[in-house]
Write a protein that holds these residues in place. Structure first.
Motif, mmCIF file in Angstrom:
data_model
loop_
_atom_site.group_PDB
_atom_site.id
_atom_site.type_symbol
_atom_site.label_atom_id
_atom_site.label_comp_id
_atom_site.label_asym_id
_atom_site.label_seq_id
_atom_site.Cartn_x
_atom_site.Cartn_y
_atom_site.Cartn_z
ATOM 1 N N CYS A 25 0.865 -1.188 0.000
ATOM 2 C CA CYS A 25 0.000 0.000 0.000
ATOM 3 C C CYS A 25 0.893 1.227 0.000
ATOM 4 C CB CYS A 25 -0.929 0.013 1.214
ATOM 5 S SG CYS A 25 -2.016 1.456 1.273
ATOM 6 N N TYR A 26 0.862 1.989 -1.104
ATOM 7 C CA TYR A 26 1.711 3.164 -1.260
ATOM 8 C C TYR A 26 1.039 4.388 -0.632
ATOM 9 C CZ TYR A 26 4.462 6.910 -3.272
ATOM 10 O OH TYR A 26 5.247 8.015 -3.423
ATOM 11 N N THR A 27 1.841 5.211 0.026
ATOM 12 C CA THR A 27 1.382 6.481 0.601
ATOM 13 C C THR A 27 1.768 7.627 -0.332
ATOM 14 O OG1 THR A 27 1.714 5.614 2.841
ATOM 15 C CG2 THR A 27 1.519 8.002 2.607
ATOM 16 N N GLN A 28 0.828 8.310 -0.998
ATOM 17 C CA GLN A 28 -0.590 8.176 -0.847
ATOM 18 C C GLN A 28 -1.291 8.620 -2.124
ATOM 19 O OE1 GLN A 28 -1.938 10.525 2.499
ATOM 20 N NE2 GLN A 28 -1.100 12.400 1.706
ATOM 21 N N PHE A 29 -2.608 8.578 -2.107
ATOM 22 C CA PHE A 29 -3.448 8.846 -3.273
ATOM 23 C C PHE A 29 -3.359 10.309 -3.727
ATOM 24 C CE2 PHE A 29 -7.958 9.673 -4.772
ATOM 25 C CZ PHE A 29 -7.851 8.978 -5.967
ATOM 26 N N THR A 30 -3.663 11.239 -2.835
ATOM 27 C CA THR A 30 -3.627 12.659 -3.168
ATOM 28 C C THR A 30 -2.877 13.436 -2.096
ATOM 29 O OG1 THR A 30 -5.632 13.284 -1.950
ATOM 30 C CG2 THR A 30 -5.927 12.537 -4.223
ATOM 31 N N ASP A 31 -2.395 14.623 -2.461
ATOM 32 C CA ASP A 31 -1.962 15.583 -1.450
ATOM 33 C C ASP A 31 -3.148 15.872 -0.540
ATOM 34 O OD1 ASP A 31 0.445 15.689 -2.760
ATOM 35 O OD2 ASP A 31 0.209 17.745 -3.485
ATOM 36 N N THR A 32 -2.879 15.982 0.749
ATOM 37 C CA THR A 32 -3.949 16.220 1.712
ATOM 38 C C THR A 32 -3.498 17.316 2.666
ATOM 39 O OG1 THR A 32 -4.514 13.872 1.553
ATOM 40 C CG2 THR A 32 -5.540 15.123 3.333
ATOM 41 N N PHE A 33 -4.010 18.518 2.448
ATOM 42 C CA PHE A 33 -3.638 19.697 3.226
ATOM 43 C C PHE A 33 -2.117 19.840 3.249
ATOM 44 C CE2 PHE A 33 -7.901 18.484 4.385
ATOM 45 C CZ PHE A 33 -8.557 19.660 4.138
ATOM 46 N N GLN A 34 -1.472 19.815 4.418
ATOM 47 C CA GLN A 34 -0.037 20.068 4.446
ATOM 48 C C GLN A 34 0.798 18.902 3.927
ATOM 49 O OE1 GLN A 34 -2.049 19.865 7.036
ATOM 50 N NE2 GLN A 34 -1.228 18.514 8.626
ATOM 51 N N GLU A 35 0.200 17.734 3.799
ATOM 52 C CA GLU A 35 0.926 16.579 3.264
ATOM 53 C C GLU A 35 0.965 16.669 1.738
ATOM 54 O OE1 GLU A 35 0.806 12.525 4.745
ATOM 55 O OE2 GLU A 35 -0.734 13.172 6.160
ATOM 56 N N ALA A 36 2.182 16.765 1.184
ATOM 57 C CA ALA A 36 2.339 16.912 -0.266
ATOM 58 C C ALA A 36 2.857 15.633 -0.897
ATOM 59 C CB ALA A 36 3.299 18.059 -0.569
#
Length: 607
Positions: A547-558
């Protein structure tokens, strides 16, 4: 766009969405208490978007202990019953209709309903009022990725308060079909069907079940209702020949759904009728492999937080949910791990229909108390009941990274909690594998999940060579052991269930406000890092999935493969090829590679 039917596996035509504009106010001082102290409304909100979201019309991400909602709707009383449904309200909801309290529900991710027939006004003009309590500082409730600090930080995101899934009413007969449960039995080519009836006590009730594949009737039978329930295994005609048999099997490569119609009768007279769907498929563990439809199947998952910039945990619309399923498949994944979120049933519908496997994971609490565990057990039980019949769901995950049970190595009660949730889940659903605690410190579990964000593919390759005992004797990232003492590896599948997390932002974006587990400075570097990492993970014999991190950027996580607006960070056909370790040059032209899809063929569903 019209609202999509919110409960896709038990469908009636006579329903009305209550989404739209409601009156709204925050209530941090507990000033109001129906019916003694009437609410003073301060604004309007667009339901089902939470007040923290911009789309709701409120856009307030401050700390709020409670809020109130109210709207009017038309509904004439009749000879039937009227049910009021809430997809999800975070966290504790109290509901009144025309001043009569009709429901109290605790749990921010599970649905609830109320029979409001007796509370209806004869005029046909009705008023529904909702009070939602959601203490932003309470770490002993299941809250997933909702931050307890004022501003989103690290891997946590803006809070979601109050109503965040569809509100709707439907008319049902006095005696009606309340719940369906479908259980495929692959070995005998049978479908288990459980029908649950609510309402007035009735004699001589029966349910008629018809299952179709396209225009072909696979089963048609009538069963007597005993004690308000009917349970049957429905035998499907086994074609015997593999090609014909495989046409009826569900998989990501061939997501065959079987349409169903269930009719409730009394002495032959129709009382209620609903439509549904199910699928023939099996998921299991055999030694060190995940099995789909009796054959080894390599899992290629992507971690999906399920957030949108302007609407937070609520999807902008049904098309957005469908598009997320399509994008995961277009990037080469055959499944998603829905991380710390119980997703809207409409997402599961599209995953069922389009063919995407889902690992469903319980949102964590972050403090260990008896109350926290009681809350989690209650809500997790409701979640499993809601989603049991979806063929896309292939694994349940009660705990993640020891969140909420931080002292697993030293405290027996923390171990007991993980074991209890594992065995409870296996009791409620005997057909799917369960990961007791994903990431490390495994106790009772059917799969060993490892979280490792090392950015060096060669180190990943060396670390997970085929030396299983050495792997389990060493400590892993974060200083955590893979299995607790007393729980040695018993040959379960080993999967890399979080890795990657490569951050890459648009050139004009402020990099100081974003982060990831490693960084790529330009597009070509990002694509190369991803490709090399996936080559290693795909070819590591020890892993039966990832399971790769991740699908989309999510707020501060790019660290998404997609930006937050769902546009790909490099061409999507290249992402697809890298995910499956086929090869494309950076110019987009394919480089010959070994045939992919052999595992799909083994499962009877060639791409």
């Amino acid at each position: 766009m019209a609202d999509a039917y919110p409960r896709p596996q038990l469908v009636r035509p006579n329903w009305t969405s209550l989404n739209g504009k409601w009156q709204f106010t925050f209530d941090n001082e507990q000033r109001y208490d129906l019916p003694m102290r009437p609410v003073q409304w301060t604004s309007e909100i667009l339901v089902p978007f939470p007040p923290e979201s911009q789309t709701s019309g409120i856009g307030d991400r401050g700390f709020h202990l409670a809020c109130w909602y109210q709207r009017e709707f038309d509904c004439m009383p009749g000879d039937d019953r009227v049910l009021l449904h809430f997809g999800a309200v975070d966290y504790k909801a109290t509901v009144w209709v025309n001043g009569h309290r009709v429901a109290i529900h605790e749990g921010g991710h599970s649905p609830f309903s109320a029979d409001i027939t007796s509370a209806l006004d004869p005029s046909g003009k009705q008023t529904v009022t909702v009070h939602a309590e959601d203490d932003p500082h309470d770490l002993a409730k299941p809250r997933g990725k909702q931050d307890w600090q004022l501003e989103a930080h690290s891997i946590w995101y803006p809070r979601t308060t109050g109503i965040w899934q569809t509100v709707w009413i439907e008319r049902v007969p006095k005696t009606y079909i309340h719940k369906l449960q479908w259980t495929p039995h692959f070995e005998g080519f049978e479908i288990g069907c459980a029908v649950f009836v609510h309402g007035d006590p009735e004699d001589n009730l029966s349910v008629e079940v018809e299952i179709r594949h396209g225009d072909k009737v696979l089963a048609y039978d009538l069963y007597k209702v005993i004690g308000n329930e009917a349970h049957r295994k429905i035998g499907l005609s086994d074609p015997g020949i593999d090609d014909s048999r495989n046409e009826l099997l569900w998989s990501p490569e061939r997501p065959t759904l079987l349409d169903a119609r269930i009719t409730l009768r009394r002495d032959g007279q129709v009382l209620d009728e609903v439509t549904s769907y199910t699928a023939m498929r099996s998921v299991a563990i055999s030694r060190d492999r995940f099995m789909l439809n009796g054959r080894p199947y390599h899992l290629r998952l992507v971690l999906d937080q399920g957030y949108w910039e302007d609407t937070l945990m609520t999807a902008p619309d049904d098309d957005a949910l469908k598009r997320d399923v399509e994008l995961a498949k277009e990037m080469g994944f055959n499944g998603v791990r829905k991380h710390q979120k119980i997703e809207d049933p409409r997402y599961l519908y599209w995953a069922d229909k389009l063919g995407l496997m889902v690992w469903e994971e319980m949102p964590s609490a972050y403090r260990f108390t008896a109350k926290a565990i009681t809350r989690m057990v209650h809500e997790w039980t409701e979640v499993i009941e809601r989603d049991y019949s979806h063929p896309c769901i292939v694994v349940w995950v009660p705990f993640n990274e020891s969140w909420g049970v931080p002292n697993l190595m030293s405290t027996q009660s923390h171990r007991n909690a993980v074991e209890a949730l594992y065995h409870l889940t296996r009791t409620l659903d005997t057909t799917r594998p369960v990961i007791g605690n994903d990431g490390w410190e495994a106790a009772a579990t059917d799969i060993i999940g490892i979280h490792d964000y090392d950015a060096d593919p060669e180190k990943i390759k060396a670390r997970y060579s085929d030396k299983t005992q050495e792997l389990f004797d060493r400590r892993r990232p974060g200083g955590r052991i893979l299995t607790l003492d007393g729980y040695p590896h018993r040959g379960q599948p080993i999967m890399l269930t979080e890795f990657g997390g490569i951050a890459f932002v648009k050139p004009q974006q402020n990099e100081g406000n974003t982060w990831g587990y490693s960084v790529a400075n330009e597009q070509k570097q990002f694509a190369t890092k991803y490709r090399k990492l996936l080559e290693v993970v795909n070819t590591t014999v020890m892993f039966s999935g990832f399971c790769y991190t991740q699908f989309t950027d999510t707020f501060q996580e790019a660290n998404g493969l997609l930006y937050a607006d769902r546009t790909p960070k490099f061409p999507i056909e290249q992402i697809h090829a890298a995910t499956k370790s086929a090869r494309y040059g950076f110019d987009g032209h394919p480089v010959p590679a070994e045939k992919d899809g052999d595992q799909a063929e083994l499962a009877g569903n060639a791409e």
